[in-house]
Design an enzyme around this catalytic site. Structure first.
Site, PDB file in Angstrom:
ATOM      1  CG  ASP A 179     -10.050  15.720 -14.788  1.00  0.00           C
ATOM      2  OD1 ASP A 179      -9.361  15.143 -15.657  1.00  0.00           O
ATOM      3  OD2 ASP A 179     -11.003  15.172 -14.199  1.00  0.00           O
ATOM      4  CE  LYS A 193     -12.673   7.576 -18.166  1.00  0.00           C
ATOM      5  NZ  LYS A 193     -13.008   8.842 -17.539  1.00  0.00           N
ATOM      6  CE1 TYR A 196     -16.497  11.019 -15.949  1.00  0.00           C
ATOM      7  CE2 TYR A 196     -16.065  11.042 -13.599  1.00  0.00           C
ATOM      8  CZ  TYR A 196     -16.362  10.346 -14.749  1.00  0.00           C
ATOM      9  OH  TYR A 196     -16.524   8.992 -14.699  1.00  0.00           O
ATOM     10  NE  ARG A 204      -2.919   0.476   3.299  1.00  0.00           N
ATOM     11  CZ  ARG A 204      -2.209   0.627   4.440  1.00  0.00           C
ATOM     12  NH1 ARG A 204      -1.446   1.693   4.620  1.00  0.00           N
ATOM     13  NH2 ARG A 204      -2.285  -0.281   5.388  1.00  0.00           N
TER      14      ARG A 204
HETATM   15  C1  LIG Z   1     -13.427   9.223 -16.265  1.00  0.00           C
HETATM   16  C2  LIG Z   1     -13.104  10.558 -15.741  1.00  0.00           C
HETATM   17  C3  LIG Z   1     -12.858  10.755 -14.370  1.00  0.00           C
HETATM   18  C4  LIG Z   1     -12.988   9.636 -13.355  1.00  0.00           C
HETATM   19  O1  LIG Z   1     -12.027   8.664 -13.542  1.00  0.00           O
HETATM   20  P1  LIG Z   1     -12.246   7.105 -13.171  1.00  0.00           P
HETATM   21  O2  LIG Z   1     -10.948   6.494 -13.603  1.00  0.00           O
HETATM   22  O3  LIG Z   1     -13.427   6.629 -13.931  1.00  0.00           O
HETATM   23  O4  LIG Z   1     -12.454   7.048 -11.701  1.00  0.00           O
HETATM   24  C5  LIG Z   1     -12.524  12.026 -13.955  1.00  0.00           C
HETATM   25  N1  LIG Z   1     -12.426  13.051 -14.824  1.00  0.00           N
HETATM   26  C6  LIG Z   1     -12.655  12.897 -16.134  1.00  0.00           C
HETATM   27  C7  LIG Z   1     -12.549  14.076 -17.047  1.00  0.00           C
HETATM   28  C8  LIG Z   1     -13.004  11.649 -16.638  1.00  0.00           C
HETATM   29  O5  LIG Z   1     -13.257  11.507 -17.949  1.00  0.00           O
END
Ligand SMILES: *Cc1c(COP(=O)(O)O)cnc(C)c1O
Length: 385
Positions: free
Chosen positions: A174, A199, A102, A50
């Site tokens: 983000d 992504k 998001y 961890r």
């Molecule tokens: C998918 C996404 C998230 C969340 O990420 P996860 O890996 O699904 O927890 C946060 N911000 C954006 C812009 C996203 O597309």
């Protein structure tokens, strides 16, 4: 390895020296929870997975190097990264988020963090006066995404960074849609870049992961402490998959951007498509800003996301259900193309929030299949083929 290499080289080599014990050219998957100590308290830098794990360590070294001498902290998902970042706040602090943030981020602040005394405000982050008003002067956090999701609005990172600095707020960006290949938020004054590695960074729709990247040593220490305290870490196999994905991030982002550009231009000529949202169009609001901010690769590239507005919700749903190559599904950023209806799918959790997502909107994540095949698929679904 030092950070003097180009992005593509760094992605393949940073943190990924040959394994010292075997010479393995690829960082092994250290599928272990614990590490044998030579004597009490005497170990080789790893005690418990961890806290740290060699595969995750290699990943974090690579992610940090990709944003120029930064520190990276990896998480089990993008939301785990954002939730851990939110834990740097205190009760009474306020988070300012975009009005088309998001959906999961909105849900976290509106329905989980709010109960812990952390307030939130949603604002159109292109309206800098409104942002200044909402930030006030009391610290907290400003959290931006650019391009936004699903409207692909472009936010001015430098302007937002200076507003956040004036207010004493952490400025978090983000950067999931652009990735560090196209856009480096830290270079525009952000304190921390956030990633859903699920992504584009992973890029193959085969893992869930997240990361925070910062050059602020104090913030990095706090985040590393919280990473261990909260424990929302990725396992060694997911860390390894992500490290593998990063090696091709540059060429994938080039292919995604080229394909999306061609498809957006084609969509614009289709009579059944009312509007195409794509920051690569020279007449798209914020295009100049996007060209400046999304030039991390050395030339402007606008990413793989395209949104379209149809003339009715029925038609939008029919198009989503009518494609074959574009899989109908949530998520984005994989080598395979995806299509979805934000109003009823990814952004359904915004219902009742006052945040508007047009029911006529369809979001495309353009994969790296041949663009001609993708265009033929869309032509069939739109009935224009
Ligand atoms: C998918 C996404 C998230 C969340 O990420 P996860 O890996 O699904 O927890 C946060 N911000 C954006 C812009 C996203 O597309």
């Amino acid at each position: 390895m030092t950070a003097d290499f180009h992005f593509e080289t760094t992605a393949i080599h940073a943190g990924q020296d040959p394994d010292p014990t075997t010479g393995a050219a690829v960082v092994p998957i250290y599928q272990t929870s614990t590490y044998v100590q030579q004597a009490v308290g005497k170990h080789k830098g790893f005690e418990y997975s961890r806290t740290d794990n060699p595969t995750r360590h290699a990943l974090e070294t690579c992610l940090g190097a990709l944003e120029g001498q930064a520190q990276a902290i990896a998480f089990g998902s993008g939301m785990a990264a954002i939730a851990t970042l939110a834990m740097t706040l205190r009760s009474g602090d306020r988070v300012v988020i975009s009005d088309d943030v998001y959906g999961g981020t909105y849900r976290l602040f509106a329905r989980a963090m709010a109960d812990l005394g952390i307030g939130y405000a949603t604002v159109d982050l292109t309206d800098l006066d409104a942002v200044r008003g909402e930030l006030g002067g009391g610290g907290g956090m400003l959290l931006a995404e650019t391009p936004t999701n699903p409207a692909l609005k472009i936010l001015d990172l430098e302007a937002l960074a200076s507003l956040a600095a004036d207010a004493g707020a952490i400025f978090a960006v983000d950067n999931t849609f652009a990735t560090a290949y196209l856009q480096r938020p830290l270079d525009f004054g952000a304190d921390v870049s956030i990633y859903s590695a699920t992504k584009y960074m992973g890029g193959h729709s085969d893992l869930v992961g997240g990361a925070l990247v910062t050059r602020d040593a104090e913030l990095a220490d706090r985040l590393r402490f919280l990473q261990n305290a909260v424990g929302a870490v990725p396992g060694p196999f997911d860390a390894w998959l992500l490290l593998r994905g990063l090696k091709t991030l540059g060429i994938r982002m080039r292919a995604h951007s080229a394909g999306a550009g061609r498809i957006a231009a084609w969509l614009r000529d289709q009579p059944s498509v009312a509007r195409v949202l794509y920051p690569g169009f020279s007449d798209f609001p914020g295009h100049e800003l996007a060209a400046k901010q999304m030039s991390g690769s050395g030339e402007p590239l606008f990413g793989g996301m395209v949104s379209i507005e149809l003339d009715s919700e029925e038609r939008a749903i029919a198009v989503c259900e009518g494609t074959e190559l574009f899989f109908l599904g949530e998520s984005l950023g994989g080598v395979e193309s995806l299509i979805e209806h934000p109003g009823r799918m990814t952004h359904a959790s915004l219902a009742g929030s006052g945040i508007e997502v047009s029911p006529r909107l369809v979001r495309l994540s353009v994969g790296i299949e041949h663009p001609d095949d993708l265009i033929a698929d869309l032509a069939r679904a739109l009935g224009s083929g």
